[in-house]
Write a protein that holds these residues in place. Sequence first.
Motif, PDB file in Angstrom:
ATOM      1  N   GLN A  54       6.515  -3.993  11.544  1.00 17.51           N
ATOM      2  CA  GLN A  54       8.049  -3.841  11.163  1.00 17.51           C
ATOM      3  C   GLN A  54       8.193  -4.620  10.210  1.00 17.51           C
ATOM      4  OE1 GLN A  54      10.318  -5.048  14.587  1.00 17.51           O
ATOM      5  NE2 GLN A  54       9.620  -3.663  15.913  1.00 17.51           N
ATOM      6  N   VAL A  55       7.466  -5.674   9.596  1.00 20.52           N
ATOM      7  CA  VAL A  55       7.783  -6.372   8.318  1.00 20.52           C
ATOM      8  C   VAL A  55       7.247  -5.756   7.125  1.00 20.52           C
ATOM      9  CG1 VAL A  55       7.003  -8.581   7.153  1.00 20.52           C
ATOM     10  CG2 VAL A  55       7.516  -8.782   9.867  1.00 20.52           C
ATOM     11  N   LYS A  56       8.271  -5.894   6.257  1.00 17.64           N
ATOM     12  CA  LYS A  56       7.860  -5.158   4.900  1.00 17.64           C
ATOM     13  C   LYS A  56       8.010  -6.239   3.686  1.00 17.64           C
ATOM     14  CE  LYS A  56       7.709  -0.843   6.230  1.00 17.64           C
ATOM     15  NZ  LYS A  56       6.537  -0.026   6.114  1.00 17.64           N
ATOM     16  N   ILE A  57       7.398  -6.300   2.759  1.00 11.54           N
ATOM     17  CA  ILE A  57       7.379  -7.049   1.760  1.00 11.54           C
ATOM     18  C   ILE A  57       7.920  -6.466   0.385  1.00 11.54           C
ATOM     19  CG2 ILE A  57       6.051  -8.504  -0.017  1.00 11.54           C
ATOM     20  CD1 ILE A  57       3.716  -8.745   2.127  1.00 11.54           C
ATOM     21  N   LEU A  58       8.943  -7.071  -0.164  1.00 12.81           N
ATOM     22  CA  LEU A  58       9.784  -6.468  -1.307  1.00 12.81           C
ATOM     23  C   LEU A  58       9.007  -6.943  -2.423  1.00 12.81           C
ATOM     24  CD1 LEU A  58      11.963  -4.542  -2.021  1.00 12.81           C
ATOM     25  CD2 LEU A  58      13.312  -6.542  -2.020  1.00 12.81           C
ATOM     26  N   LYS A  59       8.486  -6.175  -3.503  1.00 13.20           N
ATOM     27  CA  LYS A  59       7.716  -6.593  -4.507  1.00 13.20           C
ATOM     28  C   LYS A  59       8.390  -6.055  -5.745  1.00 13.20           C
ATOM     29  CE  LYS A  59       3.253  -7.826  -2.843  1.00 13.20           C
ATOM     30  NZ  LYS A  59       1.768  -7.618  -3.104  1.00 13.20           N
ATOM     31  N   GLU A  60       8.460  -6.894  -6.826  1.00 11.35           N
ATOM     32  CA  GLU A  60       8.949  -6.387  -8.184  1.00 11.35           C
ATOM     33  C   GLU A  60       7.883  -5.927  -8.975  1.00 11.35           C
ATOM     34  OE1 GLU A  60      12.150  -7.493 -11.574  1.00 11.35           O
ATOM     35  OE2 GLU A  60      11.502  -9.303 -10.109  1.00 11.35           O
ATOM     36  N   THR A  61       8.037  -4.704  -9.462  1.00 12.07           N
ATOM     37  CA  THR A  61       6.891  -3.989 -10.409  1.00 12.07           C
ATOM     38  C   THR A  61       7.373  -4.841 -11.866  1.00 12.07           C
ATOM     39  OG1 THR A  61       8.357  -2.101 -10.917  1.00 12.07           O
ATOM     40  CG2 THR A  61       7.152  -1.981  -8.941  1.00 12.07           C
ATOM     41  N   ALA A  62       6.490  -4.327 -12.933  1.00 15.07           N
ATOM     42  CA  ALA A  62       6.600  -4.792 -14.143  1.00 15.07           C
ATOM     43  C   ALA A  62       7.716  -4.179 -14.637  1.00 15.07           C
ATOM     44  CB  ALA A  62       5.356  -4.200 -14.917  1.00 15.07           C
TER      45      ALA A  62
END
Length: 77
Positions: A54-62
Amino acid sequence: MARKTFEDNLARLEEITELMENEETALDKSVKLYKEGIDLLVSLGENLNKTKQQVKILKETAEGIFEKEDFAADEEK
């Protein structure tokens, strides 16, 4: 009877560990505690796996866009 929480089960597992480490605990009681501990380990593992899904990681792209990725606990950072 109310369903036990993850924390309740973890506390019970720690208690079982302490009881089994005690030299005064009889063998038959240790075997019963061992079986209970195995059941708790399975339950805790299943709970962790469900939570991890259920856990998601929010990552910022370039480009500055945020994307969701699945959580991988064994991933090195």
